[in-house]
Scaffold this motif. Structure first.
Motif, PDB file in Angstrom:
ATOM      1  N   GLN A 229       0.822  -1.203   0.000  1.00 16.37           N
ATOM      2  CA  GLN A 229       0.000   0.000   0.000  1.00 16.37           C
ATOM      3  C   GLN A 229       0.867   1.269   0.000  1.00 16.37           C
ATOM      4  OE1 GLN A 229      -2.579  -0.377   3.385  1.00 16.37           O
ATOM      5  NE2 GLN A 229      -3.950  -1.863   2.385  1.00 16.37           N
ATOM      6  N   SER A 230       1.956   1.233   0.723  1.00 16.69           N
ATOM      7  CA  SER A 230       2.853   2.393   0.767  1.00 16.69           C
ATOM      8  C   SER A 230       3.501   2.631  -0.586  1.00 16.69           C
ATOM      9  CB  SER A 230       3.928   2.195   1.836  1.00 16.69           C
ATOM     10  OG  SER A 230       3.358   2.158   3.122  1.00 16.69           O
ATOM     11  N   MET A 231       3.917   1.548  -1.246  1.00 17.00           N
ATOM     12  CA  MET A 231       4.512   1.705  -2.567  1.00 17.00           C
ATOM     13  C   MET A 231       3.489   2.243  -3.559  1.00 17.00           C
ATOM     14  SD  MET A 231       7.647   0.810  -2.102  1.00 17.00           S
ATOM     15  CE  MET A 231       8.230   0.621  -3.768  1.00 17.00           C
ATOM     16  N   ILE A 232       2.252   1.732  -3.472  1.00 11.99           N
ATOM     17  CA  ILE A 232       1.196   2.224  -4.364  1.00 11.99           C
ATOM     18  C   ILE A 232       0.903   3.686  -4.084  1.00 11.99           C
ATOM     19  CG2 ILE A 232      -1.250   1.996  -4.931  1.00 11.99           C
ATOM     20  CD1 ILE A 232      -0.955  -1.020  -4.429  1.00 11.99           C
ATOM     21  N   LEU A 233       0.893   4.047  -2.809  1.00 18.22           N
ATOM     22  CA  LEU A 233       0.619   5.439  -2.423  1.00 18.22           C
ATOM     23  C   LEU A 233       1.577   6.399  -3.103  1.00 18.22           C
ATOM     24  CD1 LEU A 233      -0.522   7.741  -0.644  1.00 18.22           C
ATOM     25  CD2 LEU A 233       1.059   6.980   1.146  1.00 18.22           C
ATOM     26  N   PHE A 234       2.858   6.152  -2.975  1.00 15.75           N
ATOM     27  CA  PHE A 234       3.840   7.085  -3.542  1.00 15.75           C
ATOM     28  C   PHE A 234       3.964   6.930  -5.053  1.00 15.75           C
ATOM     29  CE2 PHE A 234       5.319   6.687   0.918  1.00 15.75           C
ATOM     30  CZ  PHE A 234       5.075   8.005   1.292  1.00 15.75           C
ATOM     31  N   GLY A 235       3.587   5.750  -5.561  1.00 14.93           N
ATOM     32  CA  GLY A 235       3.513   5.620  -7.012  1.00 14.93           C
ATOM     33  C   GLY A 235       2.429   6.522  -7.587  1.00 14.93           C
ATOM     34  N   PHE A 236       1.275   6.576  -6.896  1.00 12.75           N
ATOM     35  CA  PHE A 236       0.206   7.478  -7.328  1.00 12.75           C
ATOM     36  C   PHE A 236       0.635   8.939  -7.183  1.00 12.75           C
ATOM     37  CE2 PHE A 236      -2.719   3.988  -7.609  1.00 12.75           C
ATOM     38  CZ  PHE A 236      -3.762   4.463  -8.394  1.00 12.75           C
ATOM     39  N   CYS A 237       1.356   9.230  -6.146  1.00  9.24           N
ATOM     40  CA  CYS A 237       1.859  10.604  -5.974  1.00  9.24           C
ATOM     41  C   CYS A 237       2.757  11.004  -7.135  1.00  9.24           C
ATOM     42  CB  CYS A 237       2.624  10.714  -4.663  1.00  9.24           C
ATOM     43  SG  CYS A 237       1.614  10.577  -3.191  1.00  9.24           S
ATOM     44  N   SER A 238       3.647  10.107  -7.528  1.00  4.13           N
ATOM     45  CA  SER A 238       4.536  10.386  -8.658  1.00  4.13           C
ATOM     46  C   SER A 238       3.752  10.547  -9.951  1.00  4.13           C
ATOM     47  CB  SER A 238       5.553   9.250  -8.794  1.00  4.13           C
ATOM     48  OG  SER A 238       6.357   9.426  -9.937  1.00  4.13           O
ATOM     49  N   ALA A 239       2.749   9.703 -10.143  1.00  2.00           N
ATOM     50  CA  ALA A 239       1.939   9.798 -11.357  1.00  2.00           C
ATOM     51  C   ALA A 239       1.162  11.111 -11.392  1.00  2.00           C
ATOM     52  CB  ALA A 239       0.969   8.609 -11.421  1.00  2.00           C
ATOM     53  N   ALA A 240       0.664  11.552 -10.234  1.00  2.00           N
ATOM     54  CA  ALA A 240      -0.055  12.825 -10.181  1.00  2.00           C
ATOM     55  C   ALA A 240       0.868  13.988 -10.533  1.00  2.00           C
ATOM     56  CB  ALA A 240      -0.657  13.023  -8.790  1.00  2.00           C
ATOM     57  N   LEU A 241       2.090  13.938 -10.062  1.00  2.00           N
ATOM     58  CA  LEU A 241       3.053  14.998 -10.379  1.00  2.00           C
ATOM     59  C   LEU A 241       3.407  15.009 -11.861  1.00  2.00           C
ATOM     60  CD1 LEU A 241       5.444  14.760  -7.300  1.00  2.00           C
ATOM     61  CD2 LEU A 241       3.896  16.635  -7.857  1.00  2.00           C
ATOM     62  N   GLU A 242       3.600  13.831 -12.436  1.00  2.00           N
ATOM     63  CA  GLU A 242       3.924  13.767 -13.858  1.00  2.00           C
ATOM     64  C   GLU A 242       2.750  14.244 -14.713  1.00  2.00           C
ATOM     65  OE1 GLU A 242       6.822  13.101 -15.169  1.00  2.00           O
ATOM     66  OE2 GLU A 242       7.758  12.679 -13.232  1.00  2.00           O
ATOM     67  N   PHE A 243       1.552  13.916 -14.289  1.00  2.00           N
ATOM     68  CA  PHE A 243       0.375  14.375 -15.024  1.00  2.00           C
ATOM     69  C   PHE A 243       0.266  15.905 -14.952  1.00  2.00           C
ATOM     70  CE2 PHE A 243      -4.147  15.539 -15.061  1.00  2.00           C
ATOM     71  CZ  PHE A 243      -4.537  15.011 -16.281  1.00  2.00           C
ATOM     72  N   ALA A 244       0.504  16.462 -13.784  1.00  2.00           N
ATOM     73  CA  ALA A 244       0.450  17.919 -13.633  1.00  2.00           C
ATOM     74  C   ALA A 244       1.544  18.596 -14.439  1.00  2.00           C
ATOM     75  CB  ALA A 244       0.571  18.290 -12.151  1.00  2.00           C
ATOM     76  N   ALA A 245       2.725  17.988 -14.512  1.00  2.00           N
ATOM     77  CA  ALA A 245       3.824  18.567 -15.280  1.00  2.00           C
ATOM     78  C   ALA A 245       3.527  18.529 -16.769  1.00  2.00           C
ATOM     79  CB  ALA A 245       5.122  17.822 -14.980  1.00  2.00           C
ATOM     80  N   ARG A 246       2.934  17.440 -17.256  1.00  2.00           N
ATOM     81  CA  ARG A 246       2.603  17.346 -18.677  1.00  2.00           C
ATOM     82  C   ARG A 246       1.557  18.390 -19.082  1.00  2.00           C
ATOM     83  NH1 ARG A 246       2.964  11.740 -17.737  1.00  2.00           N
ATOM     84  NH2 ARG A 246       0.697  11.608 -17.469  1.00  2.00           N
ATOM     85  N   ASN A 247       0.699  18.762 -18.171  1.00  2.00           N
ATOM     86  CA  ASN A 247      -0.325  19.780 -18.444  1.00  2.00           C
ATOM     87  C   ASN A 247       0.123  21.186 -18.037  1.00  2.00           C
ATOM     88  OD1 ASN A 247      -3.072  18.329 -19.296  1.00  2.00           O
ATOM     89  ND2 ASN A 247      -2.048  17.057 -17.763  1.00  2.00           N
ATOM     90  N   SER A 248       1.413  21.313 -17.693  1.00  3.52           N
ATOM     91  CA  SER A 248       1.999  22.617 -17.335  1.00  3.52           C
ATOM     92  C   SER A 248       1.338  23.236 -16.111  1.00  3.52           C
ATOM     93  CB  SER A 248       1.909  23.598 -18.514  1.00  3.52           C
ATOM     94  OG  SER A 248       2.585  23.091 -19.634  1.00  3.52           O
ATOM     95  N   TRP A 249       0.866  22.394 -15.210  1.00  2.00           N
ATOM     96  CA  TRP A 249       0.299  22.910 -13.969  1.00  2.00           C
ATOM     97  C   TRP A 249       1.363  23.085 -12.898  1.00  2.00           C
ATOM     98  CZ3 TRP A 249      -4.130  18.749 -14.059  1.00  2.00           C
ATOM     99  CH2 TRP A 249      -5.020  19.078 -15.091  1.00  2.00           C
ATOM    100  N   VAL A 250       2.443  22.369 -13.043  1.00  2.00           N
ATOM    101  CA  VAL A 250       3.551  22.479 -12.097  1.00  2.00           C
ATOM    102  C   VAL A 250       4.841  22.276 -12.871  1.00  2.00           C
ATOM    103  CG1 VAL A 250       3.586  20.025 -11.515  1.00  2.00           C
ATOM    104  CG2 VAL A 250       4.467  21.681  -9.875  1.00  2.00           C
ATOM    105  N   GLU A 251       5.903  22.898 -12.409  1.00  2.00           N
ATOM    106  CA  GLU A 251       7.222  22.774 -13.036  1.00  2.00           C
ATOM    107  C   GLU A 251       8.100  21.882 -12.175  1.00  2.00           C
ATOM    108  OE1 GLU A 251      11.218  25.463 -13.588  1.00  2.00           O
ATOM    109  OE2 GLU A 251       9.274  26.468 -13.546  1.00  2.00           O
ATOM    110  N   LEU A 252       8.428  20.730 -12.716  1.00  2.00           N
ATOM    111  CA  LEU A 252       9.279  19.815 -11.956  1.00  2.00           C
ATOM    112  C   LEU A 252      10.745  20.204 -12.013  1.00  2.00           C
ATOM    113  CD1 LEU A 252       7.753  16.298 -12.750  1.00  2.00           C
ATOM    114  CD2 LEU A 252       7.433  17.740 -10.719  1.00  2.00           C
ATOM    115  N   GLY A 253      11.173  20.813 -13.125  1.00  2.00           N
ATOM    116  CA  GLY A 253      12.568  21.198 -13.240  1.00  2.00           C
ATOM    117  C   GLY A 253      12.918  21.471 -14.676  1.00  2.00           C
ATOM    118  N   HIS A 254      14.220  21.494 -14.965  1.00  2.00           N
ATOM    119  CA  HIS A 254      14.704  21.757 -16.311  1.00  2.00           C
ATOM    120  C   HIS A 254      14.591  20.523 -17.180  1.00  2.00           C
ATOM    121  CE1 HIS A 254      16.181  25.579 -14.929  1.00  2.00           C
ATOM    122  NE2 HIS A 254      16.793  24.965 -13.949  1.00  2.00           N
ATOM    123  N   ASP A 255      14.402  20.793 -18.474  1.00  2.00           N
ATOM    124  CA  ASP A 255      14.370  19.729 -19.483  1.00  2.00           C
ATOM    125  C   ASP A 255      13.258  18.722 -19.212  1.00  2.00           C
ATOM    126  OD1 ASP A 255      16.539  17.099 -20.662  1.00  2.00           O
ATOM    127  OD2 ASP A 255      15.202  18.432 -21.785  1.00  2.00           O
TER     128      ASP A 255
END
Length: 260
Positions: A229-255
């Motif tokens: 459950q813990s691994m799934i939790l942070f996996g979902f967190c990472s997926a949410a961040l990547e989704f937000a970055a692809r839609n330009s809602w958040v900037e993860l970093g350079h390149d």
């Protein structure tokens, strides 16, 4: 100046000698002495020579005065040029210092602006990560034994805080190399293991009577589920961040392929 005075004195002396010679020649002429005529002629020649010498000396003195004045002008011009060059050098040095100060100020402002942007983006990353983590854990929370309102809120609160911290750390970890999937997986695995092992330890401790005996299969299975459950939790967190970055809602970093 001493040389000029000496020359003037020499000229005056010669003028006195000329007058004496003329007077003497006149006296002899009055005596009707033929020899006196010769002397008068010699005296006249002498006067002419002395006048020529005098004019020559005057011309030389004027030439010397002109040279002195020319040298004075040259020296004055050279001194003025030196002062101008020194002033220009000082002005250039001041301009250089002003440019350096301006560049340092601009750099400080830019760094301050970048720091403020990084703080804002980190907060945004934490928020998106927290939302993703809470959504991923809702089924487990409602399915748990402690499904009361207080228990649900407590579990969601813990998950939200953990997910928010994960989002901030995740962004700072991958912002210089956002295409590195191994790095991203490593961050997810590290957070999942730390939280999962902590929760699994509690499960094992409670199921084995305070570690007085070896845990059973059911206890170990429950501990493994908690870790999963813990691994799934942070996996979902990472997926949410990547989704937000692809839609330009958040900037993860350079390149990151979307924003700088």
């Amino acid at each position: 100046m001493h040389a000029r005075k000496s020359k003037e004195y020499s000229i005056n002396s010669k003028d006195g000698e000329t007058d004496d010679a003329i007077q003497k020649a006149v006296s002899e002429m009055l005596e009707s002495n033929p020899e006196s005529m010769k002397r008068i002629t010699d005296a006249a020649n002498k006067v002419a020579e002395l006048q020529m010498e005098q004019q020559r000396l005057i011309d030389e003195m004027k030439a010397l005065e002109g040279e002195d004045e020319g040298q004075g002008v040259v020296l004055a011009e050279a001194e003025a040029a030196g002062l101008i060059a020194e002033a220009e050098a000082q002005a250039a040095e001041l301009l250089l210092k002003a440019a350096e100060l301006q560049a340092a100020s601009a750099k400080a402002e830019r760094m301050e602006g970048e720091g403020e942007i990084n703080r804002i983006e980190s907060i945004k990353a934490g928020v998106f990560s927290g939302v993703g983590g809470c959504l991923s854990t809702l089924p487990f929370v409602f399915a748990s034994a402690d499904a009361s309102r207080v228990g649900i809120l407590a579990n969601l609160g813990v998950v939200a805080v953990s997910s928010f911290l994960f989002g901030v750390v995740y962004r700072y970890a991958v912002r210089s190399d956002v295409r590195n999937t191994q790095l991203k997986g490593g961050v997810v695995g590290a957070f999942g293991l730390v939280r999962g092992l902590s929760m699994a330890q509690e499960v094992v401790g409670a199921g084995s009577g305070g570690y007085s005996s070896l845990p059973g299969v059911d206890v170990m299975g429950e501990a493994a589920i908690v870790m999963g459950q813990s691994m799934i939790l942070f996996g979902f967190c990472s997926a949410a961040l990547e989704f937000a970055a692809r839609n330009s809602w958040v900037e993860l970093g350079h390149d990151d392929g979307h924003q700088l």
